[in-house]
Design a protein around this motif. Structure first.
Motif, short mmCIF file in Angstrom:
data_model
loop_
_atom_site.label_atom_id
_atom_site.label_comp_id
_atom_site.label_asym_id
_atom_site.label_seq_id
_atom_site.Cartn_x
_atom_site.Cartn_y
_atom_site.Cartn_z
N GLY A 183 78.04 28.32 73.09
CA GLY A 183 78.02 28.53 71.76
C GLY A 183 77.60 30.04 71.65
N ARG A 184 76.31 30.24 71.98
CA ARG A 184 75.91 31.51 71.81
C ARG A 184 76.44 32.69 72.53
NH1 ARG A 184 71.85 27.73 72.05
NH2 ARG A 184 70.21 28.04 70.27
N VAL A 185 77.29 32.30 73.64
CA VAL A 185 78.16 33.29 74.11
C VAL A 185 79.23 33.59 73.15
CG1 VAL A 185 79.61 34.15 76.11
CG2 VAL A 185 77.28 32.95 76.48
N VAL A 186 79.86 32.74 72.95
CA VAL A 186 81.04 32.60 71.91
C VAL A 186 80.45 33.48 70.70
CG1 VAL A 186 82.64 31.34 70.38
CG2 VAL A 186 82.21 30.60 72.70
N ALA A 187 79.51 33.20 70.01
CA ALA A 187 79.07 34.03 68.89
C ALA A 187 78.80 35.31 69.29
CB ALA A 187 77.83 33.21 68.48
N GLN A 188 78.16 35.78 70.35
CA GLN A 188 78.09 37.12 70.63
C GLN A 188 79.42 37.86 70.52
OE1 GLN A 188 75.76 37.09 73.94
NE2 GLN A 188 73.86 36.50 73.14
N GLU A 189 80.37 37.18 71.40
CA GLU A 189 81.60 38.01 71.72
C GLU A 189 82.37 38.20 70.33
OE1 GLU A 189 83.48 36.67 75.14
OE2 GLU A 189 81.84 36.89 76.48
N ALA A 190 82.41 36.82 69.47
CA ALA A 190 83.21 37.06 68.43
C ALA A 190 82.69 38.03 67.28
CB ALA A 190 82.99 35.49 67.62
N ALA A 191 81.44 38.15 67.33
CA ALA A 191 80.90 39.21 66.25
C ALA A 191 81.29 40.60 66.90
CB ALA A 191 79.46 39.20 66.45
N ALA A 192 81.35 40.84 68.11
CA ALA A 192 81.79 42.28 68.54
C ALA A 192 83.32 42.32 68.42
CB ALA A 192 81.52 42.03 70.23
#
Length: 351
Positions: A183-192
């Motif tokens: 989830g945290r990786v998904v959040a970072q990449e989605a925000a970018a």
């Protein structure tokens, strides 16, 4: 302001999955064997090497069993060996998934569920008979003496995401997020990808279960718009990935969302969320996100629908779906064909 947004989280999972693999990507499951093939009997083990397919269900198992029968394989004297990322019927535990597969391959031991799903296949579809004498075993690495039999390819990613979002399937989204790094990786990449501050997307999983998954309404809109931009070169739109009001059912069944809108719902015990894009005559596409808190979920949903209907009337009801929200020009892109034998490729039988 990031708020508990429930299954709006699946917008982030969809966006990052698309950017990682592309809409046409297909997950591969390799089917092999050990020992020797003598007539209709494989004197050895049947080996399943999973490749992360989150949508391998009864229909796919039936097609696989029929493909093995067509190759002349009807009995396995050894075990069913599971390795890699293999899930079935949204069951990610490889041992449980393997037991489901063992049943799916042999119609003589079918329970009610595979019997029911078989009815959805084209008339005349054979009932597979692949009897496995041994146990289901999970191993870290495939046997070194394995030989290839069949390569199974999943539905294209765009179709998997469409079904995930129509029914808000938590298991599919969790499996995809796990493959993407969590989830945290998904959040970072989605925000970018959406060009929003990372503080506006805080995720602990890929499905939205739990109040710790928080997304700002602005970020929800930005992610949907990023998906639309990403899909444009592929001649796809967000309508190819999310349920469409007036056409699809799932979590929007019974809702009064303006027709032709592509949306994603989100629900927790005290959260009702709705985000998407609404076509209008006078203002074009309206991207929106609504996140409500409270326990009267039916009342919150009714309020969301009423607001959108008022805005739609004010800005002009779209009498037809605009090109920007049209479905894929490829007629096969939206044809969900679970159990399609064309996605199974025969490999060289070496023994």
């Amino acid at each position: 302001t990031p708020l508990p947004a429930a299954s709006l989280t699946k917008i982030a999972t969809s966006l990052v999955a698309l950017q990682t693999w592309g809409p046409a990507y297909q997950f591969e499951t390799l089917v092999g064997g050990t020992g020797i093939l003598q007539g209709e009997v494989l004197q050895g083990d049947l080996v399943i090497q999973g490749g992360g397919d989150p949508f391998f269900v009864w229909e796919e198992a039936i097609a696989l069993g029929n493909a093995l029968n067509q190759l002349g394989i009807k009995r396995i004297t050894g075990n069913l060996i599971i390795t890699g990322k293999f899930a079935m019927n949204y069951e990610a535990d490889p041992l449980k998934a393997g037991k489901l597969l063992k049943e799916g391959l042999d119609s003589r031991i079918w329970t009610e569920d595979p019997q029911y799903q078989y009815q959805s296949l084209p008339p005349g579809t054979p009932r597979p008979q692949v009897a496995i004498a041994g146990l289901v075993k999970v191993v870290a690495q495939p046997p070194s003496d394995r030989f290839g039999i069949i390569r199974h390819q999943s539905l294209p990613l765009a179709q998997i995401l469409k079904q995930m979002n129509i029914y808000s399937n938590n298991a599919i989204s969790e499996m995809l997020a796990d493959l993407l790094g969590g989830g945290r990786v998904v959040a970072q990449e989605a925000a970018a990808a959406a060009s929003v501050p990372p503080t506006e997307i805080r995720l602990v999983n890929g499905s939205g279960l739990g109040a710790d998954n928080q997304i700002s309404p602005r970020a929800a809109c930005a992610m949907l718009m990023a998906i639309q931009r990403y899909l444009r070169p592929y001649r796809l739109t967000v309508a190819d990935l999310f349920p469409i009001a007036g056409r699809d059912q799932g979590t929007i069944e019974g809702r009064k969302i303006p027709i032709h809108s592509a949306v994603k719902t989100g629900t927790l015990s005290d959260v009702s969320a709705l985000a998407g894009v609404m076509p209008t005559q006078n203002r074009g596409l309206i991207w929106f996100a609504i996140v409500n808190r409270g326990t009267d979920l039916d009342g919150l949903r009714e309020g969301q629908d009423t607001l959108l209907q008022k805005l739609s009337k004010q800005w002009g009801v779209a009498v037809s779906s605009p090109p920007a929200l049209s479905l894929s020009v490829d007629p096969h892109q939206n044809d969900l064909r679970l159990g399609d034998p064309s996605r199974l490729q025969r490999l060289t039988l070496s023994p």
